[in-house]
Design a protein around this motif. Structure first.
Motif, PDB file in Angstrom:
ATOM      1  N   TYR A 135       1.097  -3.905  -9.465  1.00 16.93           N
ATOM      2  CA  TYR A 135       0.537  -4.423  -8.072  1.00 16.93           C
ATOM      3  C   TYR A 135       1.530  -5.357  -7.613  1.00 16.93           C
ATOM      4  CZ  TYR A 135      -3.194  -1.314  -9.176  1.00 16.93           C
ATOM      5  OH  TYR A 135      -4.130  -0.235  -9.184  1.00 16.93           O
TER       6      TYR A 135
ATOM      7  N   LEU B  99      -0.987  -1.155  -0.246  1.00 19.67           N
ATOM      8  CA  LEU B  99      -1.360  -0.633  -1.553  1.00 19.67           C
ATOM      9  C   LEU B  99      -2.937  -0.402  -1.577  1.00 19.67           C
ATOM     10  CD1 LEU B  99       0.864  -2.544  -4.226  1.00 19.67           C
ATOM     11  CD2 LEU B  99       0.683  -0.254  -3.799  1.00 19.67           C
TER      12      LEU B  99
ATOM     13  N   ILE C 273       0.984   6.473  -1.580  1.00 19.77           N
ATOM     14  CA  ILE C 273       1.266   4.963  -2.291  1.00 19.77           C
ATOM     15  C   ILE C 273       2.711   4.772  -1.916  1.00 19.77           C
ATOM     16  CG2 ILE C 273       2.137   6.364  -4.507  1.00 19.77           C
ATOM     17  CD1 ILE C 273      -0.315   3.432  -4.429  1.00 19.77           C
TER      18      ILE C 273
ATOM     19  N   PRO D 112       2.584   1.230   1.403  1.00 17.60           N
ATOM     20  CA  PRO D 112       3.173  -0.287   1.394  1.00 17.60           C
ATOM     21  C   PRO D 112       4.435  -0.254   2.156  1.00 17.60           C
ATOM     22  CG  PRO D 112       2.662   0.798  -0.886  1.00 17.60           C
ATOM     23  CD  PRO D 112       2.415   1.910   0.306  1.00 17.60           C
TER      24      PRO D 112
ATOM     25  N   PHE E 239       8.002  -0.060  -5.631  1.00 12.97           N
ATOM     26  CA  PHE E 239       7.116   0.854  -5.789  1.00 12.97           C
ATOM     27  C   PHE E 239       8.065   1.857  -6.960  1.00 12.97           C
ATOM     28  CE2 PHE E 239       6.358   5.464  -5.357  1.00 12.97           C
ATOM     29  CZ  PHE E 239       5.154   5.554  -5.984  1.00 12.97           C
TER      30      PHE E 239
END
Length: 173
Positions: free
Chosen positions: A66, A90, A104, A108, A137
């Motif tokens: 995260y 996120l 995902i 972000p 990521f």
């Protein structure tokens, strides 16, 4: 009972590997549960140090997953608004998986872009920061994948080492 724990542990291992890529499954903690199930069998002796260290690694990687996209945003020149946008993106991807597995990656990126644009960054700087989010990521995904594969290898090595105790019906004299 040992066979049931072994099979369940193997299922958790595969779910953990999938969780490296799917945002709804926390890969390393799920793989760690697979290791725990193996060590709960009567055939494999308990090693609480091993389980404690692997739990710590799984927890750290889970937390880093995260943080890394936000750090990537910052490294590529993003501001606090861009980092906040990455985190919000996120959260949107996790709570509302509208775009599936691509969410995902996309959310972000969009979050960082919007955060930078709100922060009065020019389009080029905002795009660079959003790219940092994407790199973050990919880094997090790679890290999760490596840890879950290592846990799978440890699971298989322990299973092989204690195969006679786990499968006495194959190795009885």
């Amino acid at each position: 009972m040992d066979i049931a724990l072994l099979i369940l542990g193997l299922i958790f291992m595969f779910m953990g590997i999938l969780g490296s890529f799917l945002p709804v499954l926390p890969g390393p903690p799920i793989s760690w549960i697979g290791l725990l199930l193996l060590y709960l069998t009567k055939a494999v002796p308990n090693d609480w140090w091993f389980l404690g260290i692997t739990f710590f690694v799984a927890a750290v990687v889970f937390a880093l997953d995260y943080l890394i996209p936000a750090i990537g945003t910052r490294k590529f020149g993003g501001s606090k608004a861009g980092m906040a946008g990455t985190v919000i993106g996120l959260l949107i991807a996790i709570l509302f998986p509208i775009l599936g597995i691509f969410g995902i990656i996309i959310w972000p990126f969009i979050g960082a872009l919007v955060g930078e644009l709100i922060n009065k960054a020019d389009n080029k700087k905002a795009l660079k920061a959003a790219f940092g989010s994407f790199v973050g990521f990919l880094t997090g995904t790679f890290l999760k994948f490596v840890v879950t594969i290592i846990y799978f290898g440890l699971f298989m090595a322990e299973t092989w080492e204690y195969r006679q105790e786990l499968f006495p019906f194959f190795f009885s004299s």
